[in-house]
Design a protein around this motif. Structure first.
Motif, PDB file in Angstrom:
ATOM      1  N   LEU A  36       0.855  -1.188   0.000  1.00 34.07           N
ATOM      2  CA  LEU A  36       0.000   0.000   0.000  1.00 34.07           C
ATOM      3  C   LEU A  36       0.889   1.235   0.000  1.00 34.07           C
ATOM      4  N   VAL A  37       0.470   2.241  -0.734  1.00 33.89           N
ATOM      5  CA  VAL A  37       1.240   3.488  -0.825  1.00 33.89           C
ATOM      6  C   VAL A  37       0.356   4.636  -0.339  1.00 33.89           C
ATOM      7  N   PHE A  38       0.896   5.432   0.584  1.00 32.29           N
ATOM      8  CA  PHE A  38       0.163   6.562   1.149  1.00 32.29           C
ATOM      9  C   PHE A  38       0.989   7.843   0.986  1.00 32.29           C
ATOM     10  N   ALA A  39       0.381   8.865   0.408  1.00 34.01           N
ATOM     11  CA  ALA A  39       1.032  10.178   0.302  1.00 34.01           C
ATOM     12  C   ALA A  39       0.787  10.942   1.595  1.00 34.01           C
ATOM     13  N   PRO A  44       5.846  20.160   8.251  1.00 36.37           N
ATOM     14  CA  PRO A  44       7.125  19.884   8.932  1.00 36.37           C
ATOM     15  C   PRO A  44       7.019  18.670   9.867  1.00 36.37           C
ATOM     16  N   ASP A  45       8.060  17.890   9.888  1.00 35.24           N
ATOM     17  CA  ASP A  45       8.171  16.735  10.792  1.00 35.24           C
ATOM     18  C   ASP A  45       7.072  15.697  10.580  1.00 35.24           C
ATOM     19  N   VAL A  46       6.490  15.648   9.376  1.00 39.03           N
ATOM     20  CA  VAL A  46       5.393  14.705   9.164  1.00 39.03           C
ATOM     21  C   VAL A  46       5.873  13.265   9.280  1.00 39.03           C
ATOM     22  N   MET A  47       7.083  12.969   8.767  1.00 42.38           N
ATOM     23  CA  MET A  47       7.584  11.598   8.838  1.00 42.38           C
ATOM     24  C   MET A  47       7.972  11.225  10.261  1.00 42.38           C
ATOM     25  N   ARG A  48       8.579  12.152  10.967  1.00 43.49           N
ATOM     26  CA  ARG A  48       8.958  11.861  12.353  1.00 43.49           C
ATOM     27  C   ARG A  48       7.718  11.564  13.187  1.00 43.49           C
ATOM     28  N   GLN A  49       6.657  12.319  12.987  1.00 47.19           N
ATOM     29  CA  GLN A  49       5.424  12.078  13.721  1.00 47.19           C
ATOM     30  C   GLN A  49       4.784  10.747  13.313  1.00 47.19           C
ATOM     31  N   ALA A  50       4.842  10.439  12.000  1.00 50.88           N
ATOM     32  CA  ALA A  50       4.279   9.173  11.533  1.00 50.88           C
ATOM     33  C   ALA A  50       5.033   7.988  12.133  1.00 50.88           C
ATOM     34  N   ILE A  51       6.357   8.095  12.195  1.00 50.54           N
ATOM     35  CA  ILE A  51       7.158   7.017  12.790  1.00 50.54           C
ATOM     36  C   ILE A  51       6.800   6.843  14.261  1.00 50.54           C
ATOM     37  N   ALA A  52       6.614   7.966  14.957  1.00 49.19           N
ATOM     38  CA  ALA A  52       6.260   7.873  16.383  1.00 49.19           C
ATOM     39  C   ALA A  52       4.895   7.212  16.565  1.00 49.19           C
ATOM     40  N   ARG A  53       3.918   7.583  15.749  1.00 49.51           N
ATOM     41  CA  ARG A  53       2.596   6.951  15.853  1.00 49.51           C
ATOM     42  C   ARG A  53       2.664   5.470  15.483  1.00 49.51           C
ATOM     43  N   PHE A  54       3.489   5.144  14.491  1.00 52.42           N
ATOM     44  CA  PHE A  54       3.635   3.749  14.083  1.00 52.42           C
ATOM     45  C   PHE A  54       4.220   2.921  15.216  1.00 52.42           C
ATOM     46  N   ARG A  55       5.243   3.436  15.873  1.00 51.61           N
ATOM     47  CA  ARG A  55       5.847   2.701  16.987  1.00 51.61           C
ATOM     48  C   ARG A  55       4.834   2.503  18.116  1.00 51.61           C
ATOM     49  N   GLU A  56       4.030   3.528  18.367  1.00 55.27           N
ATOM     50  CA  GLU A  56       3.019   3.392  19.422  1.00 55.27           C
ATOM     51  C   GLU A  56       1.990   2.328  19.053  1.00 55.27           C
ATOM     52  N   ALA A  57       1.573   2.306  17.772  1.00 53.61           N
ATOM     53  CA  ALA A  57       0.577   1.322  17.339  1.00 53.61           C
ATOM     54  C   ALA A  57       1.128  -0.096  17.417  1.00 53.61           C
ATOM     55  N   VAL A  58       2.382  -0.286  17.044  1.00 55.33           N
ATOM     56  CA  VAL A  58       2.991  -1.612  17.106  1.00 55.33           C
ATOM     57  C   VAL A  58       3.184  -2.051  18.554  1.00 55.33           C
ATOM     58  N   ALA A  59       3.612  -1.096  19.405  1.00 58.29           N
ATOM     59  CA  ALA A  59       3.810  -1.433  20.816  1.00 58.29           C
ATOM     60  C   ALA A  59       2.497  -1.844  21.477  1.00 58.29           C
ATOM     61  N   ALA A  60       1.384  -1.260  21.024  1.00 56.83           N
ATOM     62  CA  ALA A  60       0.073  -1.620  21.600  1.00 56.83           C
ATOM     63  C   ALA A  60      -0.292  -3.062  21.293  1.00 56.83           C
ATOM     64  N   PHE A  90       6.054  10.030   0.934  1.00 58.00           N
ATOM     65  CA  PHE A  90       5.085   8.942   0.973  1.00 58.00           C
ATOM     66  C   PHE A  90       5.605   7.802   1.844  1.00 58.00           C
ATOM     67  N   ILE A  91       4.667   6.958   2.241  1.00 56.96           N
ATOM     68  CA  ILE A  91       4.967   5.802   3.088  1.00 56.96           C
ATOM     69  C   ILE A  91       4.400   4.561   2.406  1.00 56.96           C
ATOM     70  N   THR A  92       5.187   3.504   2.373  1.00 57.61           N
ATOM     71  CA  THR A  92       4.700   2.240   1.835  1.00 57.61           C
ATOM     72  C   THR A  92       4.577   1.220   2.966  1.00 57.61           C
ATOM     73  N   VAL A  93       3.503   0.445   2.909  1.00 53.57           N
ATOM     74  CA  VAL A  93       3.277  -0.641   3.859  1.00 53.57           C
ATOM     75  C   VAL A  93       3.210  -1.937   3.044  1.00 53.57           C
ATOM     76  N   SER A  94       4.206  -2.789   3.214  1.00 52.64           N
ATOM     77  CA  SER A  94       4.290  -4.034   2.453  1.00 52.64           C
ATOM     78  C   SER A  94       4.211  -5.215   3.402  1.00 52.64           C
ATOM     79  N   TRP A  95       3.620  -6.306   2.925  1.00 52.68           N
ATOM     80  CA  TRP A  95       3.594  -7.513   3.746  1.00 52.68           C
ATOM     81  C   TRP A  95       3.580  -8.757   2.870  1.00 52.68           C
ATOM     82  N   LEU A  96       4.140  -9.819   3.422  1.00 49.82           N
ATOM     83  CA  LEU A  96       4.249 -11.116   2.750  1.00 49.82           C
ATOM     84  C   LEU A  96       3.342 -12.100   3.466  1.00 49.82           C
TER      85      LEU A  96
END
Length: 419
Positions: A36-39, A44-60, A90-96
């Protein structure tokens, strides 16, 4: 050991980390790979914030992530190998998953971290262990856009039609039975990147089509302004206002076009590189991926480049028209200044003539009064001497006039010297 006085460059660690930022993940002989590809918004700092939210979601979900701050983070959840890649915009989410997996939106992807992202594209690659794509699968593609080609110097084969299916995914079939595990993994990654960068490269085309009428209107307006300058049909102020409005409009167009078109050009370069790395061999049926994509992406990129060039040319023409108008303004000012100077000169000449006239009249008046005073002053002595008063005054009159004239001339010279 490196001496303490030798300091590392501030970007050395980042440069070294970038080389290993997106490692190739080994894949099995048969699998289903999705992406999946998301624009992301240009904040400012959009990727840093996205990474932080991603880590929180995975930790949950009680899933451990690597501690490094890389742009590619992988984890396993519900028998899925999931990878998030954070790019510039953009951010890509890939899975096998297993080849039989039918879940296109598994909950363990942690997509809630992309709450401010916009869905751009989705692709699915079915990797099989055969030497060639099963001919029974080809009727499932649209024959008018079928791409069928050997890859990796004909060690494998790929088929697709780049059509979004009812699930919202672009489907590719890849037969990689003759490839090693590493080469198969690289091939899957390249195919995913081809679809990703194909979509991102085309992001500039809708904007080009959207802004084309505005650019055309600006070009026509500049033509009208230029013609008005040539025939002097508009006032200088009107022409200045029109050129200023055009300059602002082109600046706004440039702001909207600049980054998007530059990004599309960069994505196009990456796309061409990924396609060349497939080392395709054409088949009798269908087209190669490079041929099919090139026939559609390259014209789009050329359109964006042409729009950018037109905008650059338009900006240059506006600057030239402004310089022409400034030259006209300068010439008009010179004409006006000349007229003012001529008026001042004429006024000065009139004043000079008036001054000479006044001086002449003043000389006569002063001489008249001076002779009158002499008449009264000499009346007594002339009577005693028995001289004719009229005769004496008539003889003294020229001398008196000459003395008055010389005196006024001397005063005028002193004033001129002091000024």
């Amino acid at each position: 050991m490196k001496p303490d006085f030798i300091a590392d460059h501030q970007y050395r660690a980042a440069i070294e980390a970038e080389l290993h930022a997106r490692p190739v993940e080994l894949v099995g002989a048969t699998l289903r790979a999705r992406r999946l590809v998301f624009a992301m918004p240009p904040t400012p700092d959009v990727m840093r914030q996205a990474i932080a939210r991603f880590r929180e979601a995975v930790a949950a979900r009680d899933v451990d992530l690597p501690e490094h701050d890389g742009r590619q983070l992988s984890y396993r959840c519900d028998d899925l190998a999931i990878t998030w890649e954070f790019h510039t915009e953009f951010i890509t989410v890939s899975w096998l998953s297993e080849l039989t997996d039918q879940e296109n939106w598994p909950p363990c992807l942690c997509l809630e971290a992309l709450q401010n992202g916009q869905f751009v594209a989705a692709s699915r690659i079915d990797v099989t262990g055969g030497m060639r794509v099963d001919p029974a699968l080809l009727p499932g593609f649209q024959l008018t856009s079928l791409c069928l080609a050997g890859v990796a110097d004909d060690a494998g084969e790929v088929a697709t039609d780049f059509v979004v299916n009812q699930d919202g995914f672009t489907r590719l079939e890849a037969a990689c039975g003759n490839l090693t595990s590493f080469k198969r993994s690289v091939m899957v990654r390249r195919l995913l990147e081809v679809e990703t960068y194909r979509v991102m490269a085309l992001m500039g085309l809708p904007l080009a089509r959207q802004l084309s009428p505005a650019l055309r209107a600006a070009e026509e307006e500049l033509t009208a302004v230029t013609e008005s300058l040539g025939y002097a049909t508009d006032s200088v102020q009107t022409s200045l206002d029109r050129l200023h409005a055009l300059s602002v409009q082109t600046g706004q167009l440039g702001e909207r076009m600049g980054y998007r078109f530059a990004a599309s050009s960069a994505y196009g370069a990456v796309l061409r590189n990924r396609l060349s790395e497939l080392n395709e061999i054409p088949r009798d049926q269908g087209s190669t991926l490079a041929g099919y994509i090139g026939d559609r992406v390259e014209p789009a990129l050329a359109t964006c480049a042409a729009m950018e060039k037109r905008l650059h040319v338009l900006s240059g023409k506006i600057a030239n028209s402004t310089e022409l108008l400034n030259a006209r303004i300068g010439l008009d000012m010179q004409v006006q200044n000349k007229a003012v100077l001529d008026t001042i000169a004429a006024t000065a000449e009139s004043q000079f003539r008036l001054q000479r006239t006044v001086e002449g009249l003043s000389t006569i008046a002063i001489s008249y009064y001076l002779i009158g005073i002499l008449g009264y002053t000499l009346a007594g002595p002339l009577g005693i001497l028995h001289l004719d008063k009229v005769l004496v005054l008539s003889i003294a009159a020229p001398a008196a006039v000459l003395a008055v004239w010389l005196t006024m001339r001397s005063i005028r010279k002193r004033h001129a010297t002091h000024n």
